[in-house]
Enzyme design. Structure first.
Site, mmCIF file in Angstrom:
data_model
loop_
_atom_site.group_PDB
_atom_site.id
_atom_site.type_symbol
_atom_site.label_atom_id
_atom_site.label_comp_id
_atom_site.label_asym_id
_atom_site.label_seq_id
_atom_site.Cartn_x
_atom_site.Cartn_y
_atom_site.Cartn_z
ATOM 1 N NE ARG A 1 34.681 -14.277 -14.627
ATOM 2 C CZ ARG A 1 35.113 -14.103 -13.363
ATOM 3 N NH1 ARG A 1 35.912 -14.986 -12.803
ATOM 4 N NH2 ARG A 1 34.741 -13.065 -12.667
ATOM 5 C CE1 TYR B 1 19.409 -28.171 -30.784
ATOM 6 C CE2 TYR B 1 19.763 -27.069 -28.688
ATOM 7 C CZ TYR B 1 20.180 -27.954 -29.662
ATOM 8 O OH TYR B 1 21.380 -28.589 -29.507
ATOM 9 C CG ASP C 1 17.265 -20.548 -31.724
ATOM 10 O OD1 ASP C 1 17.944 -20.240 -32.728
ATOM 11 O OD2 ASP C 1 17.551 -21.524 -31.004
ATOM 12 C CE LYS D 1 23.813 -26.306 -34.336
ATOM 13 N NZ LYS D 1 22.567 -26.003 -33.671
HETATM 14 C C1 LIG Z 1 22.130 -26.334 -32.286
HETATM 15 C C2 LIG Z 1 21.082 -25.380 -31.902
HETATM 16 C C3 LIG Z 1 21.150 -24.695 -30.689
HETATM 17 C C4 LIG Z 1 22.216 -24.962 -29.675
HETATM 18 O O1 LIG Z 1 23.477 -24.629 -30.145
HETATM 19 P P1 LIG Z 1 24.789 -25.300 -29.522
HETATM 20 O O2 LIG Z 1 25.863 -24.397 -29.946
HETATM 21 O O3 LIG Z 1 24.868 -26.681 -30.107
HETATM 22 O O4 LIG Z 1 24.603 -25.346 -28.036
HETATM 23 C C5 LIG Z 1 20.158 -23.775 -30.416
HETATM 24 N N1 LIG Z 1 19.162 -23.530 -31.282
HETATM 25 C C6 LIG Z 1 19.071 -24.176 -32.448
HETATM 26 C C7 LIG Z 1 17.958 -23.855 -33.366
HETATM 27 C C8 LIG Z 1 20.020 -25.131 -32.799
HETATM 28 O O5 LIG Z 1 19.905 -25.790 -33.943
#
Ligand SMILES: *Cc1c(COP(=O)(O)O)cnc(C)c1O
Length: 395
Positions: A57, A110, A183, A208
């Site tokens: 883990r 987000y 973020d 992403k």
């Molecule tokens: C998609 C996204 C997230 C979340 O990511 P996941 O991997 O889909 O959980 C967080 N912040 C931003 C800016 C995003 O576009």
């Protein structure tokens, strides 16, 4: 250990793992393991050095390689992986907050982060106050009280694309000794280096651009200081957070080519924006690179480039008409993500935003575009199909 002759550019370094792998493979092995065998009794009880981790883990070589590479990209002391971008955000918050604390959160984050703040955190007696993404120190000072422990940003906002005044926010956070988290998914660790700008924690949805191929979910939390890193790593461990080795491997595989892909996404997006600007139905391009967009001056100061995600406002809000548009832009898949090789287009709901600078767009529709890596002429032809369909159905 891999020998480094001189200090390399981080974008070179992410292509060269520090570890050497068995059989001389370039890439780390994908080790599937819940159980790890200790070499002997004294190692197991900790009386002898055991380089391995005691349980699957906690991750093995593949995870370490990805953590090291992201740490290099983000210029972090250490990185903790999470099973999704949202889990990485959650981890960055719960690592530092306790009952009675308050978060200052940007209004442009987000949307699922707002849901976590509104639907879950109150159960722990943690409250959230939103601030205008364009806020300066004075505006933040008005929202401050002694319970504020953390300030959470997203720049540019992935729905509405304002860039914060990071310098002002960091100044405010340091003055009050509160933790700052951003973020950093849009800049992907390439075009924005938050930890070098004084932010404590940078979170990336690796789903992403890092992954880049729309086939996994993954998140990273990077910390500038050892103490913050330890607190995040402990929180992940106490909560049983875990990333599968296949996912870590695919994240690392994507990361190797990310700076190159981003450069092309940027070119594609600029070409599409230039074309969109000429369409009479388009009232505004919502992109940090647009001189008339909110926070462009902060973008110019803090970012070294742009990725391929932007928005545009369409002077249309009738769903039947919008269907004509979206359903005829066939090369752009209609989907709620971005960062992959393929183009996407998403209708965005901005009704939840309270930011006054967005009120002028009420009655219009915000369309988010992820400019993929297809040949750009094909993308423009496809956009043109959408506008033609819209015009024909209005005629
Ligand atoms: C998609 C996204 C997230 C979340 O990511 P996941 O991997 O889909 O959980 C967080 N912040 C931003 C800016 C995003 O576009």
């Amino acid at each position: 250990m891999y020998k480094m002759a001189r200090r390399l550019n981080p974008h070179t370094q992410i292509m060269h793992d520090k570890q050497n792998y068995a059989d001389g493979t370039v890439n780390p092995p994908v080790q599937h393991a819940s159980t790890l065998r200790a070499p002997d009794y004294l190692s197991y009880i900790g009386k002898k050095e055991w380089a391995g981790k005691h349980y699957g883990r906690h991750g093995i070589q593949t995870h370490r390689a990805l953590e090291d590479a992201v740490a290099c990209l983000e210029q972090a002391y250490g990185v903790v992986l999470a099973a999704s971008g949202l889990q990485a955000v959650v981890l960055s918050l719960i690592s530092f907050l306790q009952a009675g604390d308050k978060i200052l959160m940007s209004d442009n984050v987000y949307p699922p982060v707002k849901l976590f703040a509104e639907k879950f955190l109150p159960k722990l007696n943690i409250s959230t106050v939103y601030f205008n993404p364009l806020a300066d120190e004075t505006m933040l000072a008005e929202l401050y009280d002694a319970n504020v422990k953390l300030i959470y940003m997203e720049s540019p906002g992935s729905a509405t694309f304002e860039c914060h005044n990071i310098e002002a926010i960091v100044g405010f956070a340091k003055q009050h000794n509160i933790i700052s988290v951003i973020d950093n998914s849009w800049g992907a660790g390439v075009y924005l280096k938050p930890l070098e700008l004084g932010i404590d924690i940078s979170v990336i949805s690796a789903t992403k651009y890092i992954c880049g191929h729309s086939d996994i979910l993954l998140g990273t939390v990077s910390a500038k200081s050892r103490a913050h890193y330890q607190q995040i790593a402990d929180t992940a461990r106490f909560n049983g957070f875990y990333v599968a080795p296949d996912e870590a491997y695919l994240g690392l595989r994507g990361l190797r080519t990310m700076p190159l892909r981003l450069a092309q996404h940027q070119i594609q997006a600029e070409t599409l924006m230039a074309w969109l600007r000429q369409q009479p139905e388009v009232t505004f391009i919502a992109s940090p690179t647009a001189q008339d967009w909110f926070g462009h001056e902060h973008f110019k100061r803090d970012f070294s480039g742009a990725s391929g995600l932007f928005g545009f406002y369409l002077n249309e809000n009738d769903d039947v008409m919008l269907a004509e548009f979206f359903d005829n832009v066939t090369l752009f898949a209609l989907g709620a993500s971005w960062g992959g090789y393929e183009s996407l287009m998403t209708p965005m709901n901005i009704k939840r935003s309270a930011s006054p600078h967005l009120q002028q767009f009420s009655g219009q529709s915000l369309v988010r575009v992820h400019a993929g890596l297809e040949q750009v002429d094909d993308l423009i032809a496809s956009l043109n199909d959408g506008f033609t369909a819209l015009r024909n159905s209005k005629a």
